[in-house]
Design a protein around this motif. Sequence first.
Motif, mmCIF file in Angstrom:
data_model
loop_
_atom_site.group_PDB
_atom_site.id
_atom_site.type_symbol
_atom_site.label_atom_id
_atom_site.label_comp_id
_atom_site.label_asym_id
_atom_site.label_seq_id
_atom_site.Cartn_x
_atom_site.Cartn_y
_atom_site.Cartn_z
ATOM 1 N N THR A 20 50.389 55.669 45.139
ATOM 2 C CA THR A 20 49.583 54.778 44.309
ATOM 3 C C THR A 20 49.532 53.397 44.949
ATOM 4 N N VAL A 21 48.525 52.639 44.560
ATOM 5 C CA VAL A 21 48.415 51.251 44.984
ATOM 6 C C VAL A 21 48.117 50.383 43.777
ATOM 7 N N THR A 22 48.471 49.119 43.887
ATOM 8 C CA THR A 22 48.116 48.116 42.891
ATOM 9 C C THR A 22 47.048 47.237 43.523
ATOM 10 N N VAL A 23 46.014 46.901 42.739
ATOM 11 C CA VAL A 23 44.852 46.171 43.250
ATOM 12 C C VAL A 23 44.613 44.914 42.424
ATOM 13 N N GLY A 24 44.266 43.844 43.104
ATOM 14 C CA GLY A 24 43.868 42.601 42.447
ATOM 15 C C GLY A 24 42.881 41.865 43.319
ATOM 16 N N ILE A 25 42.537 40.634 42.931
ATOM 17 C CA ILE A 25 41.658 39.841 43.796
ATOM 18 C C ILE A 25 42.485 38.749 44.467
ATOM 19 N N THR A 26 42.017 38.330 45.614
ATOM 20 C CA THR A 26 42.779 37.400 46.436
ATOM 21 C C THR A 26 42.754 35.976 45.880
ATOM 22 N N ASP A 27 43.674 35.189 46.391
ATOM 23 C CA ASP A 27 43.728 33.773 46.049
ATOM 24 C C ASP A 27 42.426 33.088 46.460
ATOM 25 N N HIS A 28 41.897 33.461 47.605
ATOM 26 C CA HIS A 28 40.629 32.899 48.073
ATOM 27 C C HIS A 28 39.501 33.206 47.075
ATOM 28 N N ALA A 29 39.445 34.447 46.607
ATOM 29 C CA ALA A 29 38.392 34.857 45.662
ATOM 30 C C ALA A 29 38.500 34.093 44.353
ATOM 31 N N GLN A 30 39.707 33.990 43.809
ATOM 32 C CA GLN A 30 39.842 33.283 42.530
ATOM 33 C C GLN A 30 39.509 31.817 42.688
ATOM 34 N N ASP A 31 39.795 31.249 43.848
ATOM 35 C CA ASP A 31 39.475 29.845 44.096
ATOM 36 C C ASP A 31 37.954 29.635 44.129
ATOM 37 N N LEU A 32 37.241 30.562 44.767
ATOM 38 C CA LEU A 32 35.777 30.473 44.812
ATOM 39 C C LEU A 32 35.162 30.630 43.422
ATOM 40 N N LEU A 33 35.759 31.500 42.594
ATOM 41 C CA LEU A 33 35.229 31.742 41.256
ATOM 42 C C LEU A 33 35.407 30.557 40.322
ATOM 43 N N GLY A 34 36.516 29.873 40.446
ATOM 44 C CA GLY A 34 36.831 28.809 39.488
ATOM 45 C C GLY A 34 37.562 29.402 38.296
ATOM 46 N N ASP A 35 37.534 28.709 37.172
ATOM 47 C CA ASP A 35 38.305 29.117 35.995
ATOM 48 C C ASP A 35 37.810 30.443 35.432
ATOM 49 N N VAL A 36 38.674 31.463 35.514
ATOM 50 C CA VAL A 36 38.328 32.804 35.033
ATOM 51 C C VAL A 36 38.444 32.835 33.513
ATOM 52 N N VAL A 37 37.396 33.375 32.861
ATOM 53 C CA VAL A 37 37.375 33.423 31.401
ATOM 54 C C VAL A 37 37.325 34.850 30.852
ATOM 55 N N TYR A 38 37.056 35.846 31.715
ATOM 56 C CA TYR A 38 36.952 37.226 31.239
ATOM 57 C C TYR A 38 37.132 38.182 32.415
ATOM 58 N N VAL A 39 37.866 39.273 32.147
ATOM 59 C CA VAL A 39 38.014 40.340 33.131
ATOM 60 C C VAL A 39 37.635 41.652 32.462
ATOM 61 N N GLU A 40 36.651 42.335 33.023
ATOM 62 C CA GLU A 40 36.274 43.663 32.543
ATOM 63 C C GLU A 40 37.109 44.676 33.326
ATOM 64 N N LEU A 41 38.045 45.283 32.629
ATOM 65 C CA LEU A 41 38.940 46.245 33.274
ATOM 66 C C LEU A 41 38.283 47.619 33.367
ATOM 67 N N PRO A 42 38.600 48.367 34.411
ATOM 68 C CA PRO A 42 38.091 49.735 34.487
ATOM 69 C C PRO A 42 38.799 50.614 33.462
ATOM 70 N N GLU A 43 38.233 51.768 33.173
ATOM 71 C CA GLU A 43 38.856 52.715 32.254
ATOM 72 C C GLU A 43 39.933 53.521 32.983
ATOM 73 N N VAL A 44 41.063 53.742 32.327
ATOM 74 C CA VAL A 44 42.068 54.655 32.872
ATOM 75 C C VAL A 44 41.426 56.037 32.974
ATOM 76 N N GLY A 45 41.637 56.682 34.104
ATOM 77 C CA GLY A 45 41.041 57.986 34.341
ATOM 78 C C GLY A 45 39.764 57.925 35.170
ATOM 79 N N LEU A 46 39.232 56.718 35.343
ATOM 80 C CA LEU A 46 38.011 56.539 36.131
ATOM 81 C C LEU A 46 38.268 56.928 37.585
#
Length: 127
Positions: free
Chosen positions: A24-50
């Motif tokens: 298994t692997v754990t996945v997220g977005i990079t520090d660079h990506a979050q910096d480009l996005l600015g203040d995150v207000v919502y995350v749409e998570l995938p469905e378990v089993g997808l």
Amino acid sequence: MSTILENLKYADSHEWVLDNGDGTVTVGITDHAQDLLGDVVYVELPEVGLEVTATEQFSLVESVKAASDIYAPVSGEVIEVNTDLDDAPELINEAPFEGAWIAKIKLAEGTDLSKLLDAAGYAATIE
């Protein structure tokens, strides 16, 4: 300067991958990506089993500036999602590598993590 951790693999679409050592692997977005996005207000998570396919969109992060598709860096099945992000999407900005992982994926047979970028390779793509 963005933080890039040596123990992770990276997709050029700005996702990080932690090999959990058990198929298994754990996945997220990079520090660079979050910096480009600015203040995150919502995350749409995938469905378990997808079932996800590498390079295809599987999640979405919205900030005060923009919405950004998140792409699966590997193929496999989503086995767990980080529901902490439902109540605290700002974790993406505060701790992109610790508490702000998006999903855990059981790797599809034959998935080769060596196709992802190492820290130096990712650093070269964002310079």
